[in-house]
Design a protein around this motif. Structure first.
Motif, PDB file in Angstrom:
ATOM      1  N   ASN A  80      -7.982  10.888  -3.744  1.00 43.81           N
ATOM      2  CA  ASN A  80      -7.581  12.052  -4.526  1.00 43.81           C
ATOM      3  C   ASN A  80      -6.157  12.535  -4.263  1.00 43.81           C
ATOM      4  O   ASN A  80      -5.735  13.511  -4.876  1.00 43.81           O
ATOM      5  N   ILE A  81      -5.409  11.898  -3.398  1.00 48.10           N
ATOM      6  CA  ILE A  81      -4.099  12.423  -3.010  1.00 48.10           C
ATOM      7  C   ILE A  81      -3.174  12.589  -4.213  1.00 48.10           C
ATOM      8  O   ILE A  81      -2.569  13.635  -4.386  1.00 48.10           O
ATOM      9  N   PHE A  82      -3.044  11.589  -5.061  1.00 49.23           N
ATOM     10  CA  PHE A  82      -2.141  11.723  -6.202  1.00 49.23           C
ATOM     11  C   PHE A  82      -2.681  12.726  -7.217  1.00 49.23           C
ATOM     12  O   PHE A  82      -1.935  13.516  -7.771  1.00 49.23           O
ATOM     13  N   ARG A  83      -3.970  12.684  -7.463  1.00 48.51           N
ATOM     14  CA  ARG A  83      -4.558  13.636  -8.408  1.00 48.51           C
ATOM     15  C   ARG A  83      -4.329  15.062  -7.924  1.00 48.51           C
ATOM     16  O   ARG A  83      -3.974  15.946  -8.704  1.00 48.51           O
ATOM     17  N   ASP A  84      -4.460  15.298  -6.614  1.00 43.32           N
ATOM     18  CA  ASP A  84      -4.233  16.633  -6.067  1.00 43.32           C
ATOM     19  C   ASP A  84      -2.778  17.062  -6.212  1.00 43.32           C
ATOM     20  O   ASP A  84      -2.465  18.252  -6.227  1.00 43.32           O
ATOM     21  N   LEU A 124      -0.833  -0.318  -4.089  1.00 40.85           N
ATOM     22  CA  LEU A 124      -2.275  -0.137  -4.013  1.00 40.85           C
ATOM     23  C   LEU A 124      -2.602   0.882  -2.932  1.00 40.85           C
ATOM     24  O   LEU A 124      -1.770   1.230  -2.109  1.00 40.85           O
ATOM     25  N   ARG A 125      -3.845   1.322  -2.934  1.00 34.52           N
ATOM     26  CA  ARG A 125      -4.333   2.262  -1.927  1.00 34.52           C
ATOM     27  C   ARG A 125      -4.985   1.475  -0.801  1.00 34.52           C
ATOM     28  O   ARG A 125      -5.864   0.663  -1.055  1.00 34.52           O
ATOM     29  N   PRO A 126      -4.539   1.707   0.429  1.00 36.85           N
ATOM     30  CA  PRO A 126      -5.198   0.986   1.522  1.00 36.85           C
ATOM     31  C   PRO A 126      -6.646   1.446   1.675  1.00 36.85           C
ATOM     32  O   PRO A 126      -6.963   2.606   1.439  1.00 36.85           O
ATOM     33  N   ALA A 127      -7.493   0.529   2.050  1.00 36.63           N
ATOM     34  CA  ALA A 127      -8.907   0.840   2.261  1.00 36.63           C
ATOM     35  C   ALA A 127      -9.052   1.571   3.585  1.00 36.63           C
ATOM     36  O   ALA A 127      -9.203   0.970   4.634  1.00 36.63           O
ATOM     37  N   THR A 128      -8.964   2.906   3.545  1.00 37.95           N
ATOM     38  CA  THR A 128      -8.953   3.694   4.777  1.00 37.95           C
ATOM     39  C   THR A 128      -9.942   4.840   4.761  1.00 37.95           C
ATOM     40  O   THR A 128      -9.822   5.758   5.564  1.00 37.95           O
ATOM     41  N   GLU A 129     -10.877   4.830   3.831  1.00 38.25           N
ATOM     42  CA  GLU A 129     -11.840   5.924   3.783  1.00 38.25           C
ATOM     43  C   GLU A 129     -12.512   6.073   5.144  1.00 38.25           C
ATOM     44  O   GLU A 129     -12.888   5.103   5.783  1.00 38.25           O
ATOM     45  N   PRO A 161       7.392   0.145 -16.664  1.00 36.61           N
ATOM     46  CA  PRO A 161       6.241  -0.762 -16.598  1.00 36.61           C
ATOM     47  C   PRO A 161       6.268  -1.699 -15.395  1.00 36.61           C
ATOM     48  O   PRO A 161       5.238  -2.245 -15.027  1.00 36.61           O
ATOM     49  N   TYR A 162       7.414  -1.877 -14.767  1.00 36.35           N
ATOM     50  CA  TYR A 162       7.503  -2.766 -13.602  1.00 36.35           C
ATOM     51  C   TYR A 162       7.326  -2.023 -12.277  1.00 36.35           C
ATOM     52  O   TYR A 162       7.499  -2.599 -11.213  1.00 36.35           O
ATOM     53  N   GLN A 163       6.947  -0.760 -12.334  1.00 36.31           N
ATOM     54  CA  GLN A 163       6.578  -0.002 -11.140  1.00 36.31           C
ATOM     55  C   GLN A 163       5.261   0.700 -11.423  1.00 36.31           C
ATOM     56  O   GLN A 163       5.207   1.675 -12.158  1.00 36.31           O
ATOM     57  N   ARG A 164       4.179   0.167 -10.845  1.00 36.53           N
ATOM     58  CA  ARG A 164       2.853   0.671 -11.187  1.00 36.53           C
ATOM     59  C   ARG A 164       2.080   1.119  -9.962  1.00 36.53           C
ATOM     60  O   ARG A 164       2.095   0.458  -8.920  1.00 36.53           O
ATOM     61  N   LEU A 165       1.391   2.234 -10.106  1.00 34.96           N
ATOM     62  CA  LEU A 165       0.422   2.672  -9.116  1.00 34.96           C
ATOM     63  C   LEU A 165      -0.909   2.030  -9.475  1.00 34.96           C
ATOM     64  O   LEU A 165      -1.326   2.066 -10.628  1.00 34.96           O
ATOM     65  N   VAL A 166      -1.536   1.435  -8.513  1.00 35.53           N
ATOM     66  CA  VAL A 166      -2.857   0.821  -8.701  1.00 35.53           C
ATOM     67  C   VAL A 166      -3.741   1.503  -7.668  1.00 35.53           C
ATOM     68  O   VAL A 166      -3.856   1.051  -6.543  1.00 35.53           O
ATOM     69  N   TRP A 167      -4.308   2.631  -8.049  1.00 28.04           N
ATOM     70  CA  TRP A 167      -4.973   3.456  -7.057  1.00 28.04           C
ATOM     71  C   TRP A 167      -6.400   2.978  -6.819  1.00 28.04           C
ATOM     72  O   TRP A 167      -7.376   3.649  -7.073  1.00 28.04           O
ATOM     73  N   GLU A 168      -6.462   1.732  -6.341  1.00 29.01           N
ATOM     74  CA  GLU A 168      -7.722   1.096  -5.957  1.00 29.01           C
ATOM     75  C   GLU A 168      -7.542   0.547  -4.550  1.00 29.01           C
ATOM     76  O   GLU A 168      -6.416   0.329  -4.097  1.00 29.01           O
ATOM     77  N   ASP A 169      -8.646   0.300  -3.866  1.00 27.07           N
ATOM     78  CA  ASP A 169      -8.582  -0.296  -2.535  1.00 27.07           C
ATOM     79  C   ASP A 169      -7.811  -1.605  -2.581  1.00 27.07           C
ATOM     80  O   ASP A 169      -7.856  -2.327  -3.585  1.00 27.07           O
ATOM     81  N   ASP A 170      -7.131  -1.927  -1.505  1.00 27.50           N
ATOM     82  CA  ASP A 170      -6.356  -3.173  -1.457  1.00 27.50           C
ATOM     83  C   ASP A 170      -7.239  -4.355  -1.052  1.00 27.50           C
ATOM     84  O   ASP A 170      -7.045  -4.985  -0.039  1.00 27.50           O
ATOM     85  N   VAL A 225       0.880  -1.152   0.000  1.00 26.19           N
ATOM     86  CA  VAL A 225       0.000   0.000   0.000  1.00 26.19           C
ATOM     87  C   VAL A 225       0.929   1.217   0.000  1.00 26.19           C
ATOM     88  O   VAL A 225       2.142   1.092   0.123  1.00 26.19           O
ATOM     89  N   ASN A 226       0.365   2.399  -0.129  1.00 27.40           N
ATOM     90  CA  ASN A 226       1.146   3.631  -0.155  1.00 27.40           C
ATOM     91  C   ASN A 226       1.785   3.842   1.210  1.00 27.40           C
ATOM     92  O   ASN A 226       1.146   4.301   2.146  1.00 27.40           O
ATOM     93  N   ASN A 227       3.080   3.473   1.315  1.00 23.70           N
ATOM     94  CA  ASN A 227       3.793   3.625   2.578  1.00 23.70           C
ATOM     95  C   ASN A 227       5.287   3.804   2.302  1.00 23.70           C
ATOM     96  O   ASN A 227       5.729   3.758   1.159  1.00 23.70           O
ATOM     97  N   GLY A 228       6.049   4.003   3.346  1.00 28.49           N
ATOM     98  CA  GLY A 228       7.482   4.229   3.200  1.00 28.49           C
ATOM     99  C   GLY A 228       8.210   3.115   2.476  1.00 28.49           C
ATOM    100  O   GLY A 228       8.993   3.385   1.557  1.00 28.49           O
ATOM    101  N   PRO A 229       8.006   1.838   2.849  1.00 29.31           N
ATOM    102  CA  PRO A 229       8.690   0.764   2.133  1.00 29.31           C
ATOM    103  C   PRO A 229       8.364   0.732   0.642  1.00 29.31           C
ATOM    104  O   PRO A 229       9.233   0.426  -0.177  1.00 29.31           O
ATOM    105  N   ALA A 230       7.152   1.088   0.267  1.00 26.70           N
ATOM    106  CA  ALA A 230       6.811   1.129  -1.161  1.00 26.70           C
ATOM    107  C   ALA A 230       7.653   2.181  -1.875  1.00 26.70           C
ATOM    108  O   ALA A 230       8.166   1.946  -2.972  1.00 26.70           O
ATOM    109  N   TRP A 231       7.805   3.335  -1.254  1.00 23.75           N
ATOM    110  CA  TRP A 231       8.587   4.403  -1.874  1.00 23.75           C
ATOM    111  C   TRP A 231      10.076   4.072  -1.873  1.00 23.75           C
ATOM    112  O   TRP A 231      10.813   4.490  -2.776  1.00 23.75           O
ATOM    113  N   LEU A 232      10.539   3.292  -0.905  1.00 27.51           N
ATOM    114  CA  LEU A 232      11.920   2.804  -0.942  1.00 27.51           C
ATOM    115  C   LEU A 232      12.092   1.921  -2.174  1.00 27.51           C
ATOM    116  O   LEU A 232      13.100   1.999  -2.875  1.00 27.51           O
ATOM    117  N   CYS A 233      11.124   1.086  -2.443  1.00 31.83           N
ATOM    118  CA  CYS A 233      11.153   0.217  -3.619  1.00 31.83           C
ATOM    119  C   CYS A 233      11.248   1.061  -4.895  1.00 31.83           C
ATOM    120  O   CYS A 233      12.011   0.736  -5.802  1.00 31.83           O
TER     121      CYS A 233
END
Length: 117
Positions: free
Chosen positions: A75-79, A59-64, A91-100, A41-49
């Protein structure tokens, strides 16, 4: 959801970020670099990757509805001006901005394999 998805992904190993917090950054980098695909999910280890140029799906964690949930909101990335993928993402690094959810994780994995072999 992650464990349910792991049952549908061949040779999948699930390692929670909290399980490897005590290892060195070098060991973590080796682990991420040697994986066929790292999923987060969108977190520090993902950005290290991302910084390591290692393969990953984020993916986006289900945190609404949680307090301070904006950092994970829809909307965080869109903003921030990101409409689809990061501007220079391979192509081997993808954002999947859907609930996990299990369904979304498995679909993202299948798309990753289809594109990256």
């Amino acid at each position: 959801e992650w464990f349910k998805a792991a049952e549908q992904i061949p040779d999948c190993v699930v390692i929670r970020d909290t399980r490897i917090e005590d290892i060195t950054i070098e060991a973590r980098a080796h682990l991420y670099g040697s994986a066929l695909c790292n999923m987060f999910v969108n977190n520090g280890p993902a950005w290290l990757c991302v910084a390591l140029d290692a393969p990953m799906l984020m993916l986006r964690p289900a945190t609404e509805g949680i307090k301070d949930g904006y950092m994970y909101g829809r909307n965080i990335f869109r903003d921030m001006g990101v409409r689809d993928q990061l501007p220079t993402s391979p192509p081997y690094q993808r954002l999947v901005w859907e609930d996990d959810t299990c369904e979304n994780i498995v679909r993202a994995w299948k798309d990753f394999v289809r594109v990256n072999g």
